[in-house]
Design a protein around this motif. Structure first.
Motif, PDB file in Angstrom:
ATOM      1  N   LEU A  74       0.868  -1.596   0.267  1.00  0.00           N
ATOM      2  CA  LEU A  74      -0.174   0.234   0.028  1.00  0.00           C
ATOM      3  C   LEU A  74       0.526   1.955   0.347  1.00  0.00           C
ATOM      4  CD1 LEU A  74      -3.454  -0.882   2.875  1.00  0.00           C
ATOM      5  CD2 LEU A  74      -3.724  -0.842   0.705  1.00  0.00           C
ATOM      6  N   LEU A  75       2.323   0.910   0.607  1.00  0.00           N
ATOM      7  CA  LEU A  75       2.811   2.115   0.511  1.00  0.00           C
ATOM      8  C   LEU A  75       3.237   2.176  -0.365  1.00  0.00           C
ATOM      9  CD1 LEU A  75       4.204   1.646   4.642  1.00  0.00           C
ATOM     10  CD2 LEU A  75       2.936   3.443   3.108  1.00  0.00           C
ATOM     11  N   GLY A  76       4.159   1.516  -1.052  1.00  0.00           N
ATOM     12  CA  GLY A  76       4.501   2.072  -2.275  1.00  0.00           C
ATOM     13  C   GLY A  76       3.532   2.529  -4.021  1.00  0.00           C
ATOM     14  N   ALA A  77       1.775   1.644  -3.439  1.00  0.00           N
ATOM     15  CA  ALA A  77       1.279   2.747  -4.907  1.00  0.00           C
ATOM     16  C   ALA A  77       1.244   3.980  -4.091  1.00  0.00           C
ATOM     17  CB  ALA A  77      -0.440   1.343  -4.214  1.00  0.00           C
ATOM     18  N   ARG A  78       0.773   4.228  -2.381  1.00  0.00           N
ATOM     19  CA  ARG A  78       1.092   5.476  -2.960  1.00  0.00           C
ATOM     20  C   ARG A  78       1.656   6.955  -3.132  1.00  0.00           C
ATOM     21  NH1 ARG A  78       3.106   9.695   1.089  1.00  0.00           N
ATOM     22  NH2 ARG A  78       3.990   8.078   2.139  1.00  0.00           N
TER      23      ARG A  78
END
Length: 125
Positions: A74-78
């Protein structure tokens, strides 16, 4: 409100559904998000971003578990969404999942909403 399922992926422990919502996408993981299932979420998120959907809403209401690997997805997608002028909104987190975000401080870097409706109504990123 469903505008048709764009795609889905499934393992025994995680099902991910994706649907177009305006110029963005709603991604709904259901089950357990961990080291073994993280790619089932990573791939649809990256596919959405590659198609130009920079505003992603992740409906967490059916997510029963999330470990550090899932959090990193999720952090990477953000980061990718923000680089494209959008963002990742998280909605409807169960208490056990919300706790992971609170403990790590990740709740401070995401737009977190109580409900999917709230997330869809938020016009930012």
């Amino acid at each position: 409100m469903d505008h048709g399922t764009v795609g889905s992926a499934q393992s025994g422990r995680l099902l991910v559904e994706v649907r177009q919502e305006g110029s963005g996408a709603v991604v709904t993981p259901a089950g357990e998000l961990d080291h073994h299932t993280a790619d089932l979420l990573r791939e649809p998120l990256e596919e959405c971003l590659a198609k130009g959907c920079s505003r992603l809403v992740v409906d967490c209401s059916r997510l029963e578990f999330c470990d550090s690997t899932g959090l990193n997805v999720l952090l990477g997608a953000r980061l990718k969404a923000e680089a494209a002028g959008g963002g990742v909104h998280l909605a409807g987190m169960q208490p056990v999942v919300a706790r992971v975000f609170e403990i790590t401080g990740a709740d401070a870097v995401f737009s977190v909403h109580d409900t999917l409706e709230d997330a869809l109504a938020d016009e930012t990123g």
